[in-house]
Design a protein around this motif. Structure first.
Motif, short mmCIF file in Angstrom:
data_model
loop_
_atom_site.label_atom_id
_atom_site.label_comp_id
_atom_site.label_asym_id
_atom_site.label_seq_id
_atom_site.Cartn_x
_atom_site.Cartn_y
_atom_site.Cartn_z
N PHE A 185 44.14 3.11 -17.83
CA PHE A 185 44.49 2.62 -16.50
C PHE A 185 44.93 1.17 -16.55
O PHE A 185 45.97 0.80 -16.00
N GLN A 186 44.17 0.35 -17.24
CA GLN A 186 44.50 -1.08 -17.30
C GLN A 186 45.85 -1.29 -17.96
O GLN A 186 46.68 -2.06 -17.48
N LEU A 222 59.85 10.17 -12.16
CA LEU A 222 59.07 11.31 -11.68
C LEU A 222 58.68 12.22 -12.84
O LEU A 222 57.55 12.71 -12.92
N VAL A 223 59.62 12.44 -13.76
CA VAL A 223 59.34 13.35 -14.87
C VAL A 223 58.26 12.77 -15.78
O VAL A 223 57.34 13.47 -16.20
N ALA A 281 54.76 13.18 -14.20
CA ALA A 281 54.17 14.50 -14.36
C ALA A 281 53.83 14.76 -15.81
O ALA A 281 52.84 15.43 -16.12
N LEU A 301 55.46 3.62 -6.72
CA LEU A 301 54.95 3.04 -5.47
C LEU A 301 55.77 1.83 -5.09
O LEU A 301 56.17 1.66 -3.92
N PHE A 318 58.04 1.48 -1.69
CA PHE A 318 57.76 0.47 -0.67
C PHE A 318 58.93 -0.47 -0.49
O PHE A 318 59.30 -0.84 0.61
N TYR A 346 62.26 1.06 1.18
CA TYR A 346 62.06 1.87 2.36
C TYR A 346 63.09 1.53 3.43
O TYR A 346 63.21 0.38 3.84
N PRO A 383 64.03 2.45 7.30
CA PRO A 383 63.37 3.12 8.41
C PRO A 383 64.12 4.29 8.98
O PRO A 383 63.53 5.16 9.57
N ASN A 384 65.46 4.37 8.79
CA ASN A 384 66.16 5.47 9.44
C ASN A 384 66.47 6.60 8.47
O ASN A 384 67.40 7.34 8.66
N GLN A 385 65.65 6.72 7.43
CA GLN A 385 65.79 7.90 6.58
C GLN A 385 64.56 8.76 6.75
O GLN A 385 63.48 8.26 6.95
N GLY A 386 64.71 10.05 6.62
CA GLY A 386 63.55 10.93 6.75
C GLY A 386 62.73 10.95 5.48
O GLY A 386 63.17 10.48 4.45
N SER A 387 61.55 11.43 5.57
CA SER A 387 60.67 11.74 4.45
C SER A 387 60.44 10.52 3.56
O SER A 387 60.37 10.59 2.39
#
Lengths: 137, 498, 142
Positions: free
Chosen positions: C37-38, C69-70, C73, C129, C133, C136, C138-142
């Motif tokens: 983790f560290q 993303l790959v 996982a 993350l 953040f 981001y 604001p006018n996009q979904g999901s």
């Protein structure tokens, strides 16, 4: 009694932090401040565990060459690592929700959000045009 | 190969959904992610049935993770008690996934469906791990996995109604406080006993008398789990979270999430703290019993005044959780068995009710309220018929599953506490008929809107609903499966005495 | 921020030593404070520093979002794969003893691989993350 109370000063700090954190979560209406309070509350729990693990005269639980060293209990340290990761995930999820709430409602004060929700609740036929995810500013 | 599979079933039931959720998140096609989720939940349900057969012959399976024997290592315990929530969670997970085929694309955007299915599998895996593990800190880890996945699932409902976001935020904060209380309790217990294994804690507690740290640890653990299980004063997060979540998610969470925490409550009260009888009986008689009675009435009365149907059903969930904790708080073998019976039956009842309401909202494409429901029973006969059967089951009419659980509950209440408690149970069941009748009257006796006459029911949607209704009637006619497993469970939980 | 020469040069100088230090922390988890983790957080902080100074687009050219993303996982899958390997060899889940000739070598190898999986996942989660953040809209979904 004063010396015995001073001998457990770790626990005093733990409980003071715990109560401060819990008060902030319950008593503050700003969503970000609640997250800060939750983090303080969780930090006090970590301190509690580490205090349980300390053995008198014990050093850090890392193996040394000297075979007669006394080590502190390593199990609470491992538990706290796991709990810190869980706390990080909780904070990240809470912050993501606050960012979304801010973009849709326009504020992060709980009073304003409750006022908006009350209007929504009485307006069941959706006659008012309000911002959803498709058409927010 | 097969005996490797059979030997490792307790860990497979937790890791198969967990590993598959990693694949499902990466897939971009929404149909492929649905098929993977359906296959995974089906395999999980099969593993649960195999474990049920094994528990019938062996009566307790202990699986040591990493070949470290307990009490040093983490062990997974499958016995008569924990097999009940395992079957409930995996069964409802499969049925809810089957139902969600058409429902999910109608409420979520196409690009977020595979991520929602990934969270779905993560939540199911977390809940099953929660009821399987026999280690106190591993329980906290799975508690938080399932809780965070559920919060993210609830927040996915923001596309339909923006109140889902603040509901998810409240659920997250209150749930995190509850889990942290549980961790404090575990820490205090670890400080006194020196071990984290639940069975070993019991044997170490038998050697010491009650001291302040023990009482404090017990209090923190019980309050933390009560927050997660939505027992009466700590239930604030539940109505909004279940009302504004996506409909398929409401079905899954309403039928499973609180049941797992109620099982943990029973484990802690009866199995872990078995040696400290004074504290446990004090808590049960003076704290949990009055709170359960309040829960029964508060949930029902709040439901009577609600106009939004999903919030109504969420409030009635609080009342039903009150019944289950009432059954646990009476504390005899038959009442704890009645609690487990009601746990299983309530999962079927609430699953059926939420499925019926979801199919109604799918056809009329609006949020379902009492006014929107007018006359729809004539347009959708199959859905309405299943809805009536499930609501009669909720009220406790004979020939349905709800009757069996109320019967055992009232029998055990009369034999130990006297007539006043059973009168309370009957009175609140009668009160629940008020809000059920409000819905039935709106569905059948009100005039039908012109544009709703053209609704045709699709088989792909009502198949799961028919299946759950059939299970309701079947377990009302022949409840021997549920009753026998519950009595086995309570015999194991309460031990030789009592 | 990329116009400021001091920040630019310092970031380019510091980027590799931060990752090196992260790898040191990762593999010394056996002998001192450290572990997956560290190390994951330290390596992620290098990438995030680069994104902060040079802009989000440059940071996403360095580590594209789908690779992110790959790898995320894959790290968790590596953990599960070690467990399944020990299961296929006949022992319970995650028993590292049979991965080597004696139990000490087996434990060493098993813990090394799973800590690497944990570090990989944590690093990619932190970068994901930050990207979500910082990027981001604001006018996009999901």
């Amino acid at each position: 009694m004063i010396t015995s109370a001073m001998g457990i000063w770790n626990y005093w700090i733990v409980f003071i932090l715990m109560m401060i954190g819990l008060f902030i979560v319950i008593g503050r209406k700003n969503l970000l401040k609640k997250i800060v309070g939750l983090t303080i509350f969780q930090t006090s729990v970590f301190l509690l565990y580490i205090t349980f693990g300390k053995i008198t005269g014990g050093t850090a639980p890392i193996l040394t060459e000297n075979s007669s060293t006394i080590y502190s209990n390593p199990l609470p340290h491992v538990l706290i690592l796991t709990a810190i990761v869980v706390g990080v995930a909780t904070t990240a999820l809470a912050l993501a929700l606050v960012v979304r709430i801010n973009s849709i409602y326009g504020s992060i004060e709980e009073d304003d959000i409750s006022a908006h929700d009350l209007i929504d609740y009485h307006d069941q036929n959706n006659t008012l045009k309000k911002s959803t995810l498709q058409n927010s500013k | 190969m097969i005996d490797i599979f059979i030997n490792n079933l307790p860990i497979l039931i937790v890791t198969v959904p967990l590993m598959m959720s990693l694949f499902v998140v990466l897939v971009t096609n929404s149909h492929l992610s649905f098929l993977l989720t359906l296959a995974t939940t089906f395999i999980t349900f099969l593993i649960a049935i195999l474990l049920y057969q094994e528990v019938q012959s062996y009566s307790s399976i202990s699986y040591a993770l990493g070949n470290w024997l307990p009490p040093l290592g983490i062990e997974y315990v499958i016995d008569h008690v924990s097999i009940i929530p395992i079957i409930i969670i995996s069964g409802i997970g499969f049925l809810a996934t089957l139902f969600a085929y058409k429902i999910m694309p109608s409420e979520l955007s196409d690009s977020s469906i595979s991520k929602t299915y990934g969270l779905w599998l993560l939540a199911i895996s977390g809940l099953i791990g929660l009821v399987t593990t026999g280690d106190a800190f591993n329980l906290f880890v799975f508690l938080e996995i399932s809780s965070l996945a559920s919060v993210a699932l609830v927040a996915m409902g923001a596309k339909q109604d923006r109140q889902a976001l603040i509901a998810a935020y409240n659920y997250l904060i209150i749930g995190a406080v509850g889990a942290t209380f549980y961790v404090i309790g575990v820490g205090l217990l670890y400080a006194i006993t020196g071990t984290l294994n639940l069975a070993d804690i019991t044997s170490k507690l038998a050697l010491m008398e009650d001291n302040r740290a023990l009482i404090a640890g017990f209090g923190f653990m019980v309050v933390g789990i009560m927050i997660k299980a939505a027992v009466f004063p700590l239930h604030i997060w539940l109505p909004r979270a279940y009302a504004y979540a996506p409909s398929a998610v409401s079905i899954l969470l309403a039928a499973t999430a609180t049941k797992a925490s109620l099982y943990i409550l029973a484990r802690i009260l009866f199995s872990v703290f078995l040696p400290s009888e004074n504290i446990v009986s004090f808590t049960l008689t003076y704290i949990i019993l009055p709170l359960s009675v309040f829960a029964m009435f508060a949930g029902t009365i709040m439901a009577i005044y609600e106009k939004d149907i999903k919030r109504l059903l969420a409030h009635s969930s609080i009342a039903q959780i009150g019944y289950i904790t009432l059954a646990f708080s009476i504390g005899t073998k038959s009442s704890v068995a009645a609690g487990f019976i009601h746990m299983s039956n309530h999962a079927l009842i609430k699953g059926g009710l939420f499925m019926a309401i979801t199919s109604i909202s799918y056809y009329i494409q609006k949020r379902v309220t009492i006014e929107n429901l007018s006359g729809l029973g004539k347009a959708m006969p199959i859905t309405f018929c299943c809805f009536i059967i499930c609501s009669l089951s909720l009220a406790g009419l004979p020939l349905t599953a709800g009757f069996v659980s109320k019967l055992y509950l009232i029998k055990s209440a009369i034999s130990s506490e006297g007539l006043w408690l059973s009168f309370m149970i009957l009175f609140s069941s009668a009160l629940s008929l008020i809000y059920l009748w409000k819905m039935i009257e709106a569905l059948w006796l009100s005039p039908l809107n012109k544009q709703d006459i053209k609704i045709k029911e699709k088989p792909v949607i009502y198949t799961s609903l028919l299946l759950i209704t059939f299970l309701n009637i079947y377990f009302g006619l022949d409840a021997s499966l549920i009753v026998n497993s519950s009595f086995n469970a309570s015999n194991l939980l309460l031990g030789i005495n009592k | 921020m990329y116009k400021n020469p001091i920040l630019r040069v310092c970031t380019k100088i510091l980027f590799a030593p931060i990752i090196l230090f992260g790898l040191y922390v990762q593999f010394h988890g056996d002998y001192g404070p450290g572990g997956g983790f560290q190390a994951g957080v330290i390596v992620a902080s290098a990438f995030i520093l680069y994104s902060i100074v040079f802009g989000l687009n440059e940071g996403q050219k360095l580590l594209p979002p789908n690779v992110n993303l790959v790898l995320l996982a894959f790290g968790a899958f590596l953990y599960g794969a070690v467990g399944f390997t020990t299961m296929l060899m006949g022992e319970p889940f995650l028993s590292y003893n049979i991965l080597g000739e004696n139990s000490q070598a087996g434990q060493h190898l098993g813990i090394l691989i799973i800590e690497f999986g944990v570090g990989l996942t944590v690093c990619n989660v932190m970068i994901a993350l930050f990207n979500s953040f910082a990027g981001y809209q604001p006018n996009q979904g999901s």
